[in-house]
Design a protein around this motif. Structure first.
Motif, PDB file in Angstrom:
ATOM      1  N   ASP A  72       3.788   5.391   3.026  1.00  0.00           N
ATOM      2  CA  ASP A  72       3.020   6.373   3.794  1.00  0.00           C
ATOM      3  C   ASP A  72       1.959   5.715   4.669  1.00  0.00           C
ATOM      4  O   ASP A  72       1.623   6.232   5.737  1.00  0.00           O
ATOM      5  CB  ASP A  72       2.351   7.380   2.861  1.00  0.00           C
ATOM      6  N   ARG A  73       1.424   4.601   4.205  1.00  0.00           N
ATOM      7  CA  ARG A  73       0.400   3.898   4.987  1.00  0.00           C
ATOM      8  C   ARG A  73       0.968   3.355   6.289  1.00  0.00           C
ATOM      9  O   ARG A  73       0.238   3.124   7.251  1.00  0.00           O
ATOM     10  CB  ARG A  73      -0.200   2.766   4.150  1.00  0.00           C
ATOM     11  N   TRP A  74       2.260   3.160   6.329  1.00  0.00           N
ATOM     12  CA  TRP A  74       2.917   2.544   7.490  1.00  0.00           C
ATOM     13  C   TRP A  74       3.633   3.564   8.360  1.00  0.00           C
ATOM     14  O   TRP A  74       4.510   3.206   9.147  1.00  0.00           O
ATOM     15  CB  TRP A  74       3.905   1.479   7.009  1.00  0.00           C
ATOM     16  N   GLN A  75       3.289   4.822   8.217  1.00  0.00           N
ATOM     17  CA  GLN A  75       3.889   5.874   9.022  1.00  0.00           C
ATOM     18  C   GLN A  75       2.832   6.520   9.925  1.00  0.00           C
ATOM     19  O   GLN A  75       1.701   6.719   9.517  1.00  0.00           O
ATOM     20  CB  GLN A  75       4.504   6.960   8.127  1.00  0.00           C
ATOM     21  N   ARG A  76       3.235   6.833  11.162  1.00  0.00           N
ATOM     22  CA  ARG A  76       2.349   7.533  12.097  1.00  0.00           C
ATOM     23  C   ARG A  76       3.188   8.518  12.911  1.00  0.00           C
ATOM     24  O   ARG A  76       4.406   8.407  12.996  1.00  0.00           O
ATOM     25  CB  ARG A  76       1.663   6.552  13.050  1.00  0.00           C
TER      26      ARG A  76
ATOM     27  N   GLU B   5      -7.847   6.066  12.286  1.00  0.00           N
ATOM     28  CA  GLU B   5      -6.836   7.114  12.395  1.00  0.00           C
ATOM     29  C   GLU B   5      -7.503   8.485  12.456  1.00  0.00           C
ATOM     30  O   GLU B   5      -8.332   8.837  11.616  1.00  0.00           O
ATOM     31  CB  GLU B   5      -5.872   7.066  11.202  1.00  0.00           C
TER      32      GLU B   5
ATOM     33  N   VAL C 297      -5.937   1.708  10.838  1.00  0.00           N
ATOM     34  CA  VAL C 297      -6.141   2.359   9.537  1.00  0.00           C
ATOM     35  C   VAL C 297      -7.438   3.163   9.511  1.00  0.00           C
ATOM     36  O   VAL C 297      -7.448   4.365   9.247  1.00  0.00           O
ATOM     37  CB  VAL C 297      -6.132   1.314   8.407  1.00  0.00           C
TER      38      VAL C 297
ATOM     39  N   GLY D 295       0.792  -1.220   0.000  1.00  0.00           N
ATOM     40  CA  GLY D 295       0.000   0.000   0.000  1.00  0.00           C
ATOM     41  C   GLY D 295       0.825   1.272   0.000  1.00  0.00           C
ATOM     42  O   GLY D 295       0.269   2.376  -0.032  1.00  0.00           O
TER      43      GLY D 295
END
Length: 258
Positions: free
Chosen positions: A36-40, A94, A91, A33
């Motif tokens: 960016d999907r795996w950043q927080r 968020e 996800v 994905g």
């Protein structure tokens, strides 16, 4: 009774840690994905990765593969379901400021199905199903389910700062290593995954998120359920319910101050 053959527990701990680290590396290299999907952003506003959470779920579940069919299925069901429900909330939830059972149940009463409500009911159902696999008598099945789901939610409840959730699993799982058989192996599996993610979590390079916290909690809860009879299950269930009620009150107080 103390298990006189610790090799199975050591193997489970090392296997869980190894699978967790390998899964983290694989997810980081592929980033399904997109990265960016795996950043927080963590509590301090630092950018952290989310790979450790799903990796911990895979590691804890994989280490139970050598167990007999029913406890193996119970562990896989509880851990992977908790991890999946937590990942969905990571996800879909968020940016949602609502926290705690009361807030999500209130939204459900108003006709809104939040990601938190999906997580609550999904993990509870998986816990009860896993408890039914572990125990024979109906009362024990229910108590085991409460312990599994309750421990998953408890570990997530303490996940308020880096390392708190994984550290809690290591500390609470350690006594389980003295247990004989299935309970000891499952305790080792939960600890191995927690130890594998702890350095990056404490170093604020990674965040285990709801996926990791719930999965590690479910793994620990399955170990507790497997290693206790009715009296122990009842005591743990009562303590977990009390912790959940207290956590709700603290959460409500914090929201009120905000």
């Amino acid at each position: 009774m103390i298990d006189r053959k610790p090799a199975r527990r050591l193997t489970a701990l090392l296997a869980s840690a190894a699978v967790t680290r390998a899964a983290t590396t694989a997810l980081r290299s592929r980033a399904p994905g997109g990265p960016d999907r795996w950043q927080r952003k963590n509590y301090a506003g630092r950018a952290v990765e989310l790979y450790a959470g799903p990796a911990a779920a895979l590691g804890a579940a994989a280490a139970a593969v050598a167990l007999p069919a029913r406890p193996r299925a119970a562990a896989a069901l509880a851990v992977l379901s908790a991890g999946a429900c937590g990942a969905y909330d990571d996800v879909a939830g968020e940016g949602d400021p609502r926290r705690g059972f009361r807030a999500h149940l209130g939204a459900l009463r108003d006709g809104e199905v939040t990601s938190g409500a999906v997580k609550l009911f999904g993990i509870s159902a998986a816990g009860l199903a896993a408890g039914a696999l572990l125990k024979e008598r109906p009362v024990d099945k229910v108590l085991a389910g409460v312990v599994i789901a309750g421990t998953a939610h408890f570990v997530n409840l303490v996940d308020v700062r880096p390392g708190r959730a994984a550290g809690a699993v290591v500390a609470l799982g350690a006594p389980g290593l003295l247990r004989q058989g299935t309970g000891g192996v499952l305790a080792a599996a939960s600890m191995g995954a927690a130890v594998a993610v702890l350095p990056e979590d404490l170093g604020e390079r990674a965040m285990i998120g709801d996926a990791g916290a719930h999965a590690l909690g479910a793994a620990l809860g399955t170990a507790i359920a497997a290693g206790n009879g009715r009296a122990g299950l009842a005591a743990h269930a009562a303590g977990l319910v009390a912790a959940a009620v207290y956590g709700e009150r603290v959460s409500a107080a914090v929201r009120g101050l905000g």
